[in-house]
Design an enzyme around this catalytic site. Structure first.
Site, PDB file in Angstrom:
ATOM      1  N   LYS A  74      32.343 -28.636 -20.675  1.00  0.00           N
ATOM      2  CA  LYS A  74      32.291 -29.823 -19.807  1.00  0.00           C
ATOM      3  C   LYS A  74      33.658 -30.506 -19.789  1.00  0.00           C
ATOM      4  CE  LYS A  74      27.364 -29.977 -20.485  1.00  0.00           C
ATOM      5  NZ  LYS A  74      26.127 -30.744 -20.554  1.00  0.00           N
TER       6      LYS A  74
ATOM      7  N   GLY B  46      21.846 -32.627 -23.222  1.00  0.00           N
ATOM      8  CA  GLY B  46      22.534 -33.710 -23.927  1.00  0.00           C
ATOM      9  C   GLY B  46      21.590 -34.731 -24.532  1.00  0.00           C
TER      10      GLY B  46
ATOM     11  N   SER C 204      20.348 -28.753 -25.088  1.00  0.00           N
ATOM     12  CA  SER C 204      20.242 -29.057 -26.521  1.00  0.00           C
ATOM     13  C   SER C 204      20.008 -27.819 -27.388  1.00  0.00           C
ATOM     14  CB  SER C 204      19.150 -30.112 -26.772  1.00  0.00           C
ATOM     15  OG  SER C 204      19.480 -31.326 -26.128  1.00  0.00           O
TER      16      SER C 204
ATOM     17  N   GLY D 167      26.113 -26.653 -24.433  1.00  0.00           N
ATOM     18  CA  GLY D 167      27.052 -27.741 -24.178  1.00  0.00           C
ATOM     19  C   GLY D 167      27.627 -28.259 -25.486  1.00  0.00           C
ATOM     20  N   GLY D 168      27.057 -29.350 -25.976  1.00  0.00           N
ATOM     21  CA  GLY D 168      27.588 -30.044 -27.153  1.00  0.00           C
ATOM     22  C   GLY D 168      27.893 -29.140 -28.340  1.00  0.00           C
TER      23      GLY D 168
HETATM   24  P1  13P Z   1      23.809 -29.598 -24.241  1.00  0.00           P
HETATM   25  O1  13P Z   1      23.787 -28.311 -25.009  1.00  0.00           O
HETATM   26  O2  13P Z   1      24.864 -30.550 -24.699  1.00  0.00           O
HETATM   27  O3  13P Z   1      22.450 -30.204 -24.100  1.00  0.00           O
HETATM   28  O4  13P Z   1      24.278 -29.197 -22.736  1.00  0.00           O
HETATM   29  C1  13P Z   1      23.610 -28.184 -22.082  1.00  0.00           C
HETATM   30  C2  13P Z   1      24.344 -27.876 -20.853  1.00  0.00           C
HETATM   31  O5  13P Z   1      24.371 -28.644 -19.912  1.00  0.00           O
HETATM   32  C3  13P Z   1      25.088 -26.601 -20.791  1.00  0.00           C
HETATM   33  O6  13P Z   1      25.535 -26.335 -19.515  1.00  0.00           O
END
Ligand code: 13P
Length: 253
Positions: free
Chosen positions: A12, A174, A214, A235-236
């Site tokens: 991101k 997220g 997540s 993501g995170g």
């Molecule tokens: P998270 O893993 O932070 O929830 O984000 C998921 C995501 O949007 C991956 O593209």
């Protein structure tokens, strides 16, 4: 049929250049020559070339987080598929919920992006997923159906092998609240079925469907053990080498 797992990190809008290089190098080092899982990382645009350089000669692929559908031209601020390929990208993410719901991109535009990127030779990670109110109103399948129908409209069947679908329920992104393995499996079965209608059974059997929302080291194994969960879009937890590598290891069965 056993599909190869694809774990991709979506960074991101995080990391400055030095941190991006360090993270890519740490993932490369931690992964070694592991090739049972396909791995990709998707840094912000300015670091694509630098990250591709760090990963050169490794099994880790680079992906972009966005693309503009078009050849070169007067489109201030945009980046097209040829540029992404030139920067070393194999993948591009299209239709992420943040682009749909924060930036306001619509199905037609996402369809144009997917078609252009596939035409250029990129692999497209096409994201779909329902919002919480849609799940609560039992509209999950209708939403996924719509997003797939319009987002993949007129994609030539010959390009289907370069499509990956990421199921990312908006309420799980997220939020620390992941879908249960059963919820993910159910949605993935629906996606595969719809994909088979669009592109045929064989293409659907081979389709890699990632789960995203997540995904963490402690829930990755149970999500990835589902028969139709063929990978993760993280993501995170992809922003630190340690947690991302743990997720990749959870994918090695
Ligand atoms: P998270 O893993 O932070 O929830 O984000 C998921 C995501 O949007 C991956 O593209």
């Amino acid at each position: 049929m056993r599909r190869k797992t694809l774990v991709a990190g979506n960074w991101k809008m995080y990391k400055l250049s030095a941190a991006a290089r360090e993270l890519a190098a740490a993932i490369r080092q931690g992964l070694g020559s592991e090739q049972r899982v396909d791995v990709a990382i998707c840094p912000p645009f300015p670091w694509l070339t630098a990250v591709a350089e760090v990963l050169r000669g490794s099994p880790i692929a680079v992906g972009a987080q966005n693309v503009y559908p078009g050849n070169e031209g007067a489109f201030t601020g945009e980046v097209n598929s040829a540029m992404l390929l030139d920067a070393g990208c194999k993948y591009v993410i299209v239709g992420h919920s943040e682009r749909r719901h924060v930036i306001g991109e619509k199905d037609q535009f996402l369809n144009d992006k997917a078609k252009a990127a596939l035409q250029a030779g990129l692999h497209v990670i096409f994201c779909v997923g329902e919002k919480l109110e849609e799940r609560d109103a039992n509209k999950t399948e209708a939403v996924l159906d719509n997003q797939l129908t319009w987002g993949l409209k007129d994609v030539p069947a010959a390009h289907a092998p370069r499509l990956v679908i990421a199921y990312e329920p908006v309420w799980a992104i997220g939020s620390g609240r992941n879908a249960t393995p059963e919820q993910a499996q159910q949605a993935h079965v629906f996606i595969r079925w719809r994909f088979s209608q669009l592109f045929g059974n064989e293409a659907a059997e081979k389709l890699v469907i990632q789960y995203g929302g997540s995904v963490k080291p402690d829930n990755a194994a149970s999500l990835l053990s589902q028969p139709d969960v063929d990978g993760a879009l993280v993501g995170g937890a992809s922003l630190q080498a340690d947690s991302f590598l743990k997720i990749i290891r959870a994918a090695v069965v």
